[in-house]
Design a protein around this motif. Structure first.
Motif, PDB file in Angstrom:
ATOM      1  N   LEU A  42       0.836  -1.205   0.000  1.00 25.77           N
ATOM      2  CA  LEU A  42       0.000   0.000   0.000  1.00 25.77           C
ATOM      3  C   LEU A  42       0.869   1.253   0.000  1.00 25.77           C
ATOM      4  O   LEU A  42       0.586   2.226  -0.722  1.00 25.77           O
ATOM      5  CB  LEU A  42      -0.924   0.003   1.225  1.00 25.77           C
ATOM      6  N   ARG A  43       1.928   1.239   0.788  1.00 27.72           N
ATOM      7  CA  ARG A  43       2.820   2.399   0.847  1.00 27.72           C
ATOM      8  C   ARG A  43       3.524   2.606  -0.485  1.00 27.72           C
ATOM      9  O   ARG A  43       3.686   3.738  -0.950  1.00 27.72           O
ATOM     10  CB  ARG A  43       3.833   2.209   1.973  1.00 27.72           C
ATOM     11  N   ARG A  44       3.945   1.524  -1.111  1.00 28.21           N
ATOM     12  CA  ARG A  44       4.620   1.662  -2.398  1.00 28.21           C
ATOM     13  C   ARG A  44       3.665   2.192  -3.469  1.00 28.21           C
ATOM     14  O   ARG A  44       4.034   3.032  -4.292  1.00 28.21           O
ATOM     15  CB  ARG A  44       5.215   0.313  -2.823  1.00 28.21           C
ATOM     16  N   LEU A  45       2.419   1.721  -3.451  1.00 29.55           N
ATOM     17  CA  LEU A  45       1.438   2.222  -4.412  1.00 29.55           C
ATOM     18  C   LEU A  45       1.187   3.719  -4.218  1.00 29.55           C
ATOM     19  O   LEU A  45       1.065   4.469  -5.191  1.00 29.55           O
ATOM     20  CB  LEU A  45       0.121   1.452  -4.287  1.00 29.55           C
ATOM     21  N   ALA A  46       1.116   4.149  -2.956  1.00 32.05           N
ATOM     22  CA  ALA A  46       0.911   5.574  -2.682  1.00 32.05           C
ATOM     23  C   ALA A  46       2.089   6.387  -3.209  1.00 32.05           C
ATOM     24  O   ALA A  46       1.910   7.482  -3.777  1.00 32.05           O
ATOM     25  CB  ALA A  46       0.740   5.802  -1.183  1.00 32.05           C
ATOM     26  N   LEU A  47       3.293   5.854  -3.064  1.00 31.22           N
ATOM     27  CA  LEU A  47       4.492   6.545  -3.552  1.00 31.22           C
ATOM     28  C   LEU A  47       4.483   6.614  -5.079  1.00 31.22           C
ATOM     29  O   LEU A  47       4.756   7.670  -5.668  1.00 31.22           O
ATOM     30  CB  LEU A  47       5.739   5.811  -3.054  1.00 31.22           C
ATOM     31  N   ILE A  48       4.160   5.503  -5.718  1.00 34.31           N
ATOM     32  CA  ILE A  48       4.140   5.467  -7.187  1.00 34.31           C
ATOM     33  C   ILE A  48       3.109   6.450  -7.728  1.00 34.31           C
ATOM     34  O   ILE A  48       3.385   7.213  -8.668  1.00 34.31           O
ATOM     35  CB  ILE A  48       3.833   4.041  -7.686  1.00 34.31           C
ATOM     36  N   ARG A  49       1.924   6.446  -7.145  1.00 31.36           N
ATOM     37  CA  ARG A  49       0.863   7.326  -7.630  1.00 31.36           C
ATOM     38  C   ARG A  49       1.238   8.794  -7.425  1.00 31.36           C
ATOM     39  O   ARG A  49       0.918   9.646  -8.260  1.00 31.36           O
ATOM     40  CB  ARG A  49      -0.460   7.014  -6.916  1.00 31.36           C
ATOM     41  N   ALA A  50       1.908   9.092  -6.326  1.00 30.37           N
ATOM     42  CA  ALA A  50       2.329  10.471  -6.078  1.00 30.37           C
ATOM     43  C   ALA A  50       3.342  10.917  -7.122  1.00 30.37           C
ATOM     44  O   ALA A  50       3.278  12.032  -7.645  1.00 30.37           O
ATOM     45  CB  ALA A  50       2.910  10.611  -4.676  1.00 30.37           C
ATOM     46  N   LEU A  51       4.286  10.040  -7.443  1.00 28.54           N
ATOM     47  CA  LEU A  51       5.322  10.382  -8.406  1.00 28.54           C
ATOM     48  C   LEU A  51       4.760  10.540  -9.816  1.00 28.54           C
ATOM     49  O   LEU A  51       5.111  11.479 -10.540  1.00 28.54           O
ATOM     50  CB  LEU A  51       6.416   9.307  -8.410  1.00 28.54           C
ATOM     51  N   ILE A  52       3.867   9.630 -10.202  1.00 29.65           N
ATOM     52  CA  ILE A  52       3.363   9.625 -11.579  1.00 29.65           C
ATOM     53  C   ILE A  52       2.179  10.579 -11.753  1.00 29.65           C
ATOM     54  O   ILE A  52       2.182  11.435 -12.648  1.00 29.65           O
ATOM     55  CB  ILE A  52       2.951   8.194 -11.994  1.00 29.65           C
ATOM     56  N   LEU A  57       5.980  12.376 -13.266  1.00 30.56           N
ATOM     57  CA  LEU A  57       7.150  11.631 -13.712  1.00 30.56           C
ATOM     58  C   LEU A  57       6.731  10.528 -14.682  1.00 30.56           C
ATOM     59  O   LEU A  57       5.644   9.979 -14.589  1.00 30.56           O
ATOM     60  CB  LEU A  57       7.889  11.000 -12.528  1.00 30.56           C
ATOM     61  N   SER A  58       7.616  10.214 -15.599  1.00 30.99           N
ATOM     62  CA  SER A  58       7.380   9.104 -16.513  1.00 30.99           C
ATOM     63  C   SER A  58       7.682   7.792 -15.786  1.00 30.99           C
ATOM     64  O   SER A  58       8.229   7.795 -14.676  1.00 30.99           O
ATOM     65  CB  SER A  58       8.283   9.230 -17.741  1.00 30.99           C
ATOM     66  N   ILE A  59       7.354   6.687 -16.440  1.00 37.23           N
ATOM     67  CA  ILE A  59       7.669   5.390 -15.851  1.00 37.23           C
ATOM     68  C   ILE A  59       9.172   5.244 -15.673  1.00 37.23           C
ATOM     69  O   ILE A  59       9.654   4.765 -14.631  1.00 37.23           O
ATOM     70  CB  ILE A  59       7.114   4.245 -16.725  1.00 37.23           C
ATOM     71  N   ALA A  60       9.938   5.683 -16.686  1.00 36.09           N
ATOM     72  CA  ALA A  60      11.398   5.573 -16.604  1.00 36.09           C
ATOM     73  C   ALA A  60      11.956   6.411 -15.452  1.00 36.09           C
ATOM     74  O   ALA A  60      12.843   5.968 -14.707  1.00 36.09           O
ATOM     75  CB  ALA A  60      12.028   6.007 -17.925  1.00 36.09           C
ATOM     76  N   THR A  62      10.316   7.336 -12.773  1.00 38.21           N
ATOM     77  CA  THR A  62       9.860   6.701 -11.533  1.00 38.21           C
ATOM     78  C   THR A  62      10.732   5.501 -11.200  1.00 38.21           C
ATOM     79  O   THR A  62      11.064   5.262 -10.028  1.00 38.21           O
ATOM     80  CB  THR A  62       8.389   6.277 -11.659  1.00 38.21           C
ATOM     81  N   GLN A  63      11.128   4.743 -12.215  1.00 36.70           N
ATOM     82  CA  GLN A  63      12.027   3.609 -11.993  1.00 36.70           C
ATOM     83  C   GLN A  63      13.341   4.070 -11.390  1.00 36.70           C
ATOM     84  O   GLN A  63      13.880   3.441 -10.471  1.00 36.70           O
ATOM     85  CB  GLN A  63      12.280   2.879 -13.317  1.00 36.70           C
ATOM     86  N   GLN A  64      13.877   5.195 -11.879  1.00 33.60           N
ATOM     87  CA  GLN A  64      15.140   5.719 -11.360  1.00 33.60           C
ATOM     88  C   GLN A  64      15.009   6.110  -9.888  1.00 33.60           C
ATOM     89  O   GLN A  64      15.874   5.789  -9.064  1.00 33.60           O
ATOM     90  CB  GLN A  64      15.578   6.930 -12.176  1.00 33.60           C
ATOM     91  N   VAL A  65      13.924   6.809  -9.571  1.00 35.89           N
ATOM     92  CA  VAL A  65      13.721   7.261  -8.189  1.00 35.89           C
ATOM     93  C   VAL A  65      13.547   6.066  -7.259  1.00 35.89           C
ATOM     94  O   VAL A  65      14.159   6.003  -6.184  1.00 35.89           O
ATOM     95  CB  VAL A  65      12.494   8.189  -8.107  1.00 35.89           C
ATOM     96  N   LEU A  66      12.735   5.109  -7.651  1.00 31.79           N
ATOM     97  CA  LEU A  66      12.477   3.957  -6.786  1.00 31.79           C
ATOM     98  C   LEU A  66      13.707   3.062  -6.659  1.00 31.79           C
ATOM     99  O   LEU A  66      13.934   2.463  -5.600  1.00 31.79           O
ATOM    100  CB  LEU A  66      11.289   3.158  -7.325  1.00 31.79           C
TER     101      LEU A  66
END
Length: 272
Positions: A42-52, A57-60, A62-66
């Motif tokens: 759940l925490r990771r999904l919240a982080l991904i949604r915030a970034l994107i 941010l693009s998927i690429a 977001t991949q770099q940040v994560l």
């Protein structure tokens, strides 16, 4: 996964896509077609949604940040540097060593010359503020990319350094507040979550608060009527404001009245 989707509000197909892209770890498989998911998902999904969704941010990116976030050997400030660089917008002037090397074409020279001038303004601003920013930090170019058309279209705002310095000083206050919140994280993971989500959502919050503050600040503009100063007030409330000074010491039109002496108590009072 259906329960994870309901709890997070993220469609199942989107969660699967994030997993294929390597943005989110898989659950613990209990059966061939069944896996357990926990709070970390759940925490990771919240982080991904915030970034994107919010950060854009693009998927690429977001991949770099994560990837930096998941690298336990990277200090927090290094991860934040990766995040900031992912958010930065590269401007054309960064691709050339000098203005003389810029390509020819309609308006290209003028536009990129303004960018070069804006880069100089950013460098001077950083020096005035005493900020420690690397010369190759892409955020310098991002700020210049905003200033260039701003200074061109609204030259009175840049006749001196007052406006730019005011923005910088406000940003410094907010940055220190951000770091105070980040420092409250219980561990590295929570600190990074606060930093990334807080930066993305904080940008949106600052824009909204700035709009709100402008409403109040606009009351100080000359020539405003009582009804303009309080557009939602009833006629009785507007009349009452005319009889009584406002709590912030302003008159209803936002302009302070003259200060006179109360002869009996020798206290200053404001009258209209």
């Amino acid at each position: 996964m259906a329960e994870l989707s309901r709890a997070s509000g993220v469609p199942t197909a989107t969660i699967k896509y994030y997993q294929r892209a390597g943005l989110m770890h898989s659950g613990e498989f209990t059966k061939p077609n069944q896996a357990l998911y926990d709070e970390s998902h759940l925490r990771r999904l919240a982080l991904i949604r915030a970034l994107i969704d919010v950060g854009g941010l693009s998927i690429a990116q977001t991949q770099q940040v994560l990837a930096a976030t998941d690298n336990a050997e990277l200090p927090v400030h290094n991860v934040l540097n990766v995040f900031q660089r992912s958010l930065s917008r590269v401007v054309p002037i960064d691709e050339y060593d000098s203005v003389d090397m810029l390509p020819d074409g309609p308006h290209i020279q003028d536009e990129l010359s303004r960018l070069a001038e804006a880069r100089l303004m950013v460098d001077e601003l950083i020096e005035r503020q005493g900020w420690q920013i690397a010369a190759d930090n892409p955020m310098r170019g991002s700020v210049a990319g905003v200033i260039a058309p701003f200074a061109h279209l609204l030259p009175p705002a840049f006749e001196d350094c007052a406006v730019l310095d005011a923005y910088a000083q406000a940003a410094a206050i907010i940055a220190r507040a951000d770091l105070d919140v980040i420092a409250k994280g219980a561990d590295r993971e929570s600190m990074l979550e606060i930093a990334t989500i807080g930066t993305v959502l904080g940008d949106a919050l600052f824009v909204a608060l700035r709009r709100l503050a402008q409403v109040d600040a606009a009351l100080l503009l000359p020539g405003r009527s009582e009804s303009q100063a309080a557009p939602n007030a009833t006629p009785d409330e507007q009349a009452d404001r005319g009889r009584h000074p406002s709590p912030n010491g302003r008159e209803p039109d936002g302009v302070p009245g003259p200060v006179v002496r109360d002869e009996e108590h020798e206290l200053p009072r404001t009258v209209k």
